[in-house]
Scaffold this motif. Structure first.
Motif: not given
Length: 273
Positions: A68-94
């Motif tokens: 999972l690659i996070l390529c949003v502006k840091p100012q909006v990071f906290t607002s996208v965490v909840e929706d992004t979490a669905a892409f994170v599994g036990a073995k996901t490399l962030i």
């Protein structure tokens, strides 16, 4: 990563703005075999075109990714965490390319220690970039290798370095292309002020910057060596450098500029604590 994921991982990128698009453009140019998924509520025409051509998937239903690659502006990071979490599994490399978001903040947000930060720059769009990475102490060497390989199509990769140095690296290489563009811009403006036609001055400045960079790359010589080689004592170039290198000139201005960039990067991390 083992098995299929090691050879052709599924990569999900959150945010397909300028930097994200530059990264994907590099992977596509390198003919990656990875499955690329882009998540962006307002994709550009270029990104939409990739999706229509079947080169990427755009905004599919979320499921755990290999990377999972996070390529949003840091100012909006906290607002996208909840929706992004669905892409994170036990073995996901962030992997984060966001300035100012520390690894401890990423680990806490997604409840995983498997995080790496990367600081690329925009010349990666043509394979001429430089990316600096940092990883947690004790990070799996295979994770570092995966991320390094992922970033290789963009150009050189440095690191991992201590996370404390990322702010300074951001000021040098992350922001650096803008400094070079500004140099070409102000050279053209100065030439115009001396009487050159605007278009001609712009062409002279641009080609000079391009050629000087190519010369430095082809010779491998240090910048100061190349500068001294074209500077005759009491000559025209020396007259200009006496101004650019005086007490309030370019060396001092660049130190101030880099400090401001590094401090801003640090401020962003403090704002997210």
């Amino acid at each position: 990563m083992a098995g299929k994921a090691a050879s052709a991982p599924t990569i999900v990128m959150i945010g397909a703005g300028r930097m994200g698009t530059a990264l994907v453009r590099g992977w596509l140019a390198a003919k990656t075999k990875s499955r690329i998924i882009l998540v962006d509520p307002a994709p550009s025409e270029e990104v939409s075109g990739w999706a229509e051509a079947g080169k990427v998937q755009l905004n599919p239903a979320p499921q755990p990714a290999d990377i999972l690659i996070l390529c949003v502006k840091p100012q909006v990071f906290t607002s996208v965490v909840e929706d992004t979490a669905a892409f994170v599994g036990a073995k996901t490399l962030i992997v984060s390319v966001m300035a100012g978001i520390l690894m401890k903040q990423l680990a806490a947000a997604f409840d995983t220690p498997r995080v790496i930060r990367a600081m690329p720059n925009t010349p990666g769009a043509i394979g001429q970039g430089i990316t600096v990475i940092t990883a947690p102490p004790g990070a799996d060497a295979s994770d570092i290798d995966v991320v390094t390989g992922l970033l290789k199509p963009l150009g050189d990769v440095e690191g991992p370095i201590d996370e404390k140095l990322i702010s300074a690296a951001a000021g040098v290489s992350g922001c650096g292309p803008a400094y070079v563009f500004l140099l070409a811009e102000v050279m053209a403006m100065a030439g115009e002020a001396e009487g050159l036609p605007k278009d001609l001055s712009a062409r002279l400045a641009r080609k000079t910057v391009e050629g000087a960079a190519a010369l430095m790359a082809s010779t491998g010589e240090a910048p100061d060596t190349l500068r001294k080689a074209v500077t005759s004592p009491k000559g025209v170039t020396q007259a200009a450098l006496d101004i650019l290198m005086d007490e309030g000139g370019m060396p001092a201005l660049m130190r101030k500029a880099l400090r401001a960039a590094a401090n801003r990067e640090r401020d962003l991390s403090r704002q997210k604590d």
